[in-house]
Design a protein around this motif. Structure first.
Motif, short mmCIF file in Angstrom:
data_model
loop_
_atom_site.label_atom_id
_atom_site.label_comp_id
_atom_site.label_asym_id
_atom_site.label_seq_id
_atom_site.Cartn_x
_atom_site.Cartn_y
_atom_site.Cartn_z
N ALA A 16 0.83 -1.21 0.00
CA ALA A 16 0.00 0.00 0.00
C ALA A 16 0.86 1.25 0.00
N HIS A 17 2.03 1.14 0.65
CA HIS A 17 2.93 2.29 0.73
C HIS A 17 3.99 2.24 -0.36
N ALA A 18 4.26 1.02 -0.87
CA ALA A 18 5.38 0.84 -1.78
C ALA A 18 4.99 1.19 -3.20
N GLN A 19 4.68 2.44 -3.45
CA GLN A 19 4.24 2.84 -4.78
C GLN A 19 4.35 4.35 -4.93
N ASN A 20 4.31 4.77 -6.19
CA ASN A 20 4.17 6.18 -6.53
C ASN A 20 5.29 7.07 -5.97
N PHE A 21 6.51 6.72 -6.31
CA PHE A 21 7.63 7.63 -6.03
C PHE A 21 8.67 7.45 -7.13
N LYS A 22 9.60 8.40 -7.18
CA LYS A 22 10.62 8.39 -8.21
C LYS A 22 12.00 8.60 -7.58
N TYR A 23 12.99 8.04 -8.24
CA TYR A 23 14.37 8.34 -7.84
C TYR A 23 15.25 8.41 -9.08
N ALA A 24 16.38 9.11 -8.93
CA ALA A 24 17.36 9.22 -10.01
C ALA A 24 18.41 8.12 -9.82
N PHE A 25 18.74 7.47 -10.91
CA PHE A 25 19.69 6.35 -10.93
C PHE A 25 20.89 6.81 -11.77
N ASN A 197 22.39 1.15 -20.97
CA ASN A 197 21.10 0.69 -20.49
C ASN A 197 20.88 -0.75 -20.98
N LYS A 198 20.62 -1.64 -20.05
CA LYS A 198 20.48 -3.04 -20.44
C LYS A 198 19.61 -3.79 -19.45
N ALA A 199 18.72 -4.62 -19.96
CA ALA A 199 17.87 -5.46 -19.11
C ALA A 199 18.60 -6.75 -18.78
N TYR A 200 18.49 -7.17 -17.52
CA TYR A 200 19.12 -8.41 -17.05
C TYR A 200 18.11 -9.24 -16.27
N ASN A 201 18.48 -10.50 -16.07
CA ASN A 201 17.79 -11.35 -15.11
C ASN A 201 18.85 -12.21 -14.45
N PHE A 202 19.00 -12.04 -13.14
CA PHE A 202 20.02 -12.76 -12.39
C PHE A 202 19.37 -13.91 -11.62
N GLU A 203 19.39 -15.09 -12.22
CA GLU A 203 18.87 -16.28 -11.55
C GLU A 203 17.43 -16.07 -11.07
N GLY A 204 16.62 -15.45 -11.91
CA GLY A 204 15.23 -15.21 -11.56
C GLY A 204 14.96 -13.84 -10.96
N ILE A 205 16.02 -13.08 -10.68
CA ILE A 205 15.89 -11.73 -10.14
C ILE A 205 15.98 -10.73 -11.29
N GLU A 206 14.90 -10.01 -11.56
CA GLU A 206 14.93 -9.00 -12.61
C GLU A 206 15.93 -7.90 -12.24
N ALA A 207 16.61 -7.36 -13.26
CA ALA A 207 17.65 -6.38 -12.97
C ALA A 207 17.82 -5.44 -14.14
N THR A 208 18.41 -4.27 -13.85
CA THR A 208 18.62 -3.24 -14.85
C THR A 208 20.00 -2.62 -14.68
N MET A 209 20.78 -2.60 -15.75
CA MET A 209 22.03 -1.85 -15.79
C MET A 209 21.74 -0.47 -16.35
N GLY A 210 22.32 0.55 -15.71
CA GLY A 210 22.13 1.92 -16.16
C GLY A 210 23.28 2.43 -17.01
N ARG A 211 22.99 3.36 -17.88
CA ARG A 211 24.00 3.98 -18.73
C ARG A 211 24.98 4.80 -17.90
N TYR A 223 21.43 10.00 -17.40
CA TYR A 223 21.18 9.08 -16.30
C TYR A 223 19.78 8.51 -16.47
N ASN A 224 19.30 7.76 -15.49
CA ASN A 224 17.96 7.20 -15.55
C ASN A 224 17.08 7.78 -14.44
N ILE A 225 15.81 7.95 -14.74
CA ILE A 225 14.81 8.22 -13.71
C ILE A 225 13.96 6.97 -13.57
#
Length: 611
Positions: A16-25, A197-211, A223-225
């Motif tokens: 319920a709380h874990a939603q609707n926010f942004k961060y810079a990566f 920027n690249k999509a990954y999956n680490f042994e079932g864990i979704e992951a993202t590499m940033g530029r 950068y990424n937002i």
């Protein structure tokens, strides 16, 4: 049933709380390169204009060389953010660090962090290598910390994991992270390192590499937002002063389910092939060990990356005493005249009483002391990160002389030969000083302006008036000890920072970057490669030297296999795997007994006993 009901309530409350926010990566800013500072300043200014960004994550390679000046500059720029920011180091911040990571921690508070935001727990670890070349590695103290943290984390609480490296086999202990995260509600991971920027999956864990934040061939960096919506996380590229690009990556946010699939893990089958080799004991320190342990008739002594010198019983491996400094220890300790002497990242040279670990003396330097000491007569010699190489009295720590004109950081072990002390630095040069006065006799370089090719982690060896080194330029070099002139350079084999000399001084050994041990004749002229032997150890780049003892040649590899080779017969006598991290240069107690350590903090005595 009641417990299930409350568990569901907790899960619902979290989401319920874990939603609707942004961060810079932001990642791979490389302050110290041509455009690193300007690109980061533009990114900071751009982030400050956005009122809907809650915080900033910076995922490593903040600087180019990890120097104190680069770290201070990066901290000054990031401190201009009008939002909370969290930073971890990358390999560029630690691999060539002049402080062994101490300055990064001083500037940014820690090399790992955790915080909670809107019901999510963000967890970040450092990843090396530290001080020298090796694979990426989640530090031993970080995995100990991670265990403690995850025990306190509710199983339903959503987690975001942050690392510099991808959590795959580019980290030698990737599985220590994935196995732990899969016991909890891991949502996804983010990383840098690859500059794209690249999509990954680490042994079932979704992951993202940033530029990378660097502009590279573009006119501006970026950068990424990251937009955390109700049931999906979106990644979008943002370039300063430009509109936000459409999302290039999205990951569903849902309860993590471990599918139980079997994944690749380190293979220890070589120990069955050579089953006459056993670990008499193994001790696992709480932090990385990136040095060669020393020993007495009663003790094994070494330092670790959280600044502790530990002394273990040589018979049982049980801890006898410890002494804490305030900085990482990458200096291989030396025992002389009843004292154990070493340098620390806290900027001091220490001498402890060997039998009880009590302080005998402490001599300050101006910066970290990462180099290893060597002794001759009544004096000990050691280099630091303050552009200074010192000679001190063993009994008192009183300085006999100082040479203050070293370019760069000293991290290796020097050589004493023909009244000269010879050492390299991450400042392009190999130096020869008078052991009596500290006067510069000569200095040598390979002609490259690139500091990463410096003769820093190579250990010089010498015979017949010739000094031999193997630097990161992958060329074995012979140097006249009298004047520092180059006699010859051989690049037939990719020998990188690993070297050894036969006990009869007729051969120089090298460990290539792919499978082979090579030997060169000691000569004033280039005789070419005398012989080469395929030991089958695979790809290899760690600066661990080759040690000959009673006709047996010993060395370790980046994946923790220790080899014993007969250099005359060109055969493997035995091999033993003790871990999956870099093996430091081994200490041969005798030709059947080795004292070994790994970057993950394992210390062991191996014994060959063929009955």
């Amino acid at each position: 049933m009641k417990n299930l009901f409350f568990a569901m309530l907790l899960f619902i409350a979290n989401f319920a709380h874990a939603q609707n926010f942004k961060y810079a990566f932001v990642t791979d800013t490389h302050v110290g390169t041509a455009t690193g500072e300007e690109d980061l300043r533009k990114t900071v200014a751009d982030i400050n204009l956005q009122t809907d960004i809650n915080f900033v994550l910076v995922t490593g390679d903040v600087t180019e060389m990890g120097t104190n000046n680069e770290l201070r500059l990066a901290k000054e720029i990031l401190s201009g953010l009008n939002k909370p920011f969290y930073v971890i180091p990358g390999n560029h911040d630690t691999g060539w660090s002049e402080s062994g990571g101490v300055s990064f921690i001083k500037e940014f508070g820690n090399d790992k962090f955790t915080f909670d935001h809107n019901g999510y727990r963000f967890i970040a670890c450092a990843s090396g290598p530290y001080v020298r070349m090796s694979d990426g590695h989640i530090p031993r103290d970080a995995t100990v910390w991670l265990d403690s943290l995850l025990k306190k984390t509710p199983k339903s609480m959503p987690i975001v994991f942050i690392n510099h490296y991808p959590i795959d086999n580019s980290l030698d202990n990737w599985y220590e992270v994935t196995d732990r995260l899969k016991t909890r509600n891991i949502q996804y991971a983010i990383c840098g390192h690859g500059h794209q920027n690249k999509a990954y999956n680490f042994e079932g864990i979704e992951a993202t590499m940033g530029r990378s934040n660097l502009r590279a061939k573009d006119s501006i960096g970026g950068y990424n937002i990251v937009n955390m919506a109700k049931d999906t996380v979106y990644f979008s590229t943002k370039k300063p002063a430009q509109e936000l690009s459409p999302a290039w990556r999205k990951i569903p946010l849902k309860t993590f389910v471990n599918a139980g699939k079997i994944y690749e893990r380190p293979n220890f089958s070589i120990n069955q092939k050579y089953n006459h080799v056993k670990a008499i004991w193994t001790y696992h320190s709480n932090a990385n060990v990136v040095n060669t342990p020393t020993y007495t008739d009663k003790l094994v002594i070494y330092g670790n990356s959280i600044g502790t010198i530990e002394a273990l019983s040589i018979k049982s491996g049980k801890k006898v005493w410890q002494f804490n400094t305030k900085g990482a220890i990458y200096s291989s300790a030396l025992v002389a005249d009843g004292l154990v002497i070493f340098g620390s990242g806290d900027g001091n040279i220490y001498a402890l009483h060997t039998d009880n670990g009590k302080l005998a003396w402490k001599t300050p330097a101006k910066h970290a002391v990462l180099g290893s000491p060597i002794a001759q007569g009544a004096y000990v010699f050691i280099g630091g990160s303050d552009n200074t190489f010192r000679a001190l009295e063993i009994k008192t720590g009183k300085i006999k002389w100082e040479f203050t004109e070293v370019e760069g950081t000293i991290v290796g072990k020097p050589l004493i030969y023909q009244d000269k002390i010879i050492f390299g630095s991450w400042g392009r040069h190999l130096y020869a000083l008078s052991t009596q006065t500290g006067t510069l006799l000569w200095k040598w370089n390979n002609g490259s302006a690139n500091r990463m090719f410096s003769p820093a982690m190579c250990t010089p060896v010498a015979t017949k008036g010739i000094v031999y080194i193997a630097a990161p330029d992958r060329i074995l070099t012979a140097i006249d000890v009298n004047n520092g002139s180059t006699l010859w350079r051989n690049k037939e084999a990719t020998v990188r920072e690993s070297i050894g000399i036969s006990t009869d001084s007729t051969l120089i050994y090298g460990k290539t970057m792919q499978d082979e041990i090579v030997a060169y004749k000691t000569s004033v002229s280039d005789q070419g490669i005398a012989w080469r032997f395929n030991a089958g150890y695979g790809y290899e780049h760690t600066p661990s030297d080759l040690i000959e003892k009673n006709g047996k040649l010993f060395f370790g590899t980046k994946n923790s296999v220790v080899y014993a080779v007969d250099p005359k017969a060109k055969t493997i006598l035995w091999a033993h795997k003790i871990d999956n991290a870099m093996v430091n240069t081994v200490n041969a107690i005798d030709d059947n007994t080795l004292l070994v350590s790994t970057m993950d903090g394992k210390v062991a005595i191996l014994k060959y006993d063929k009955k």
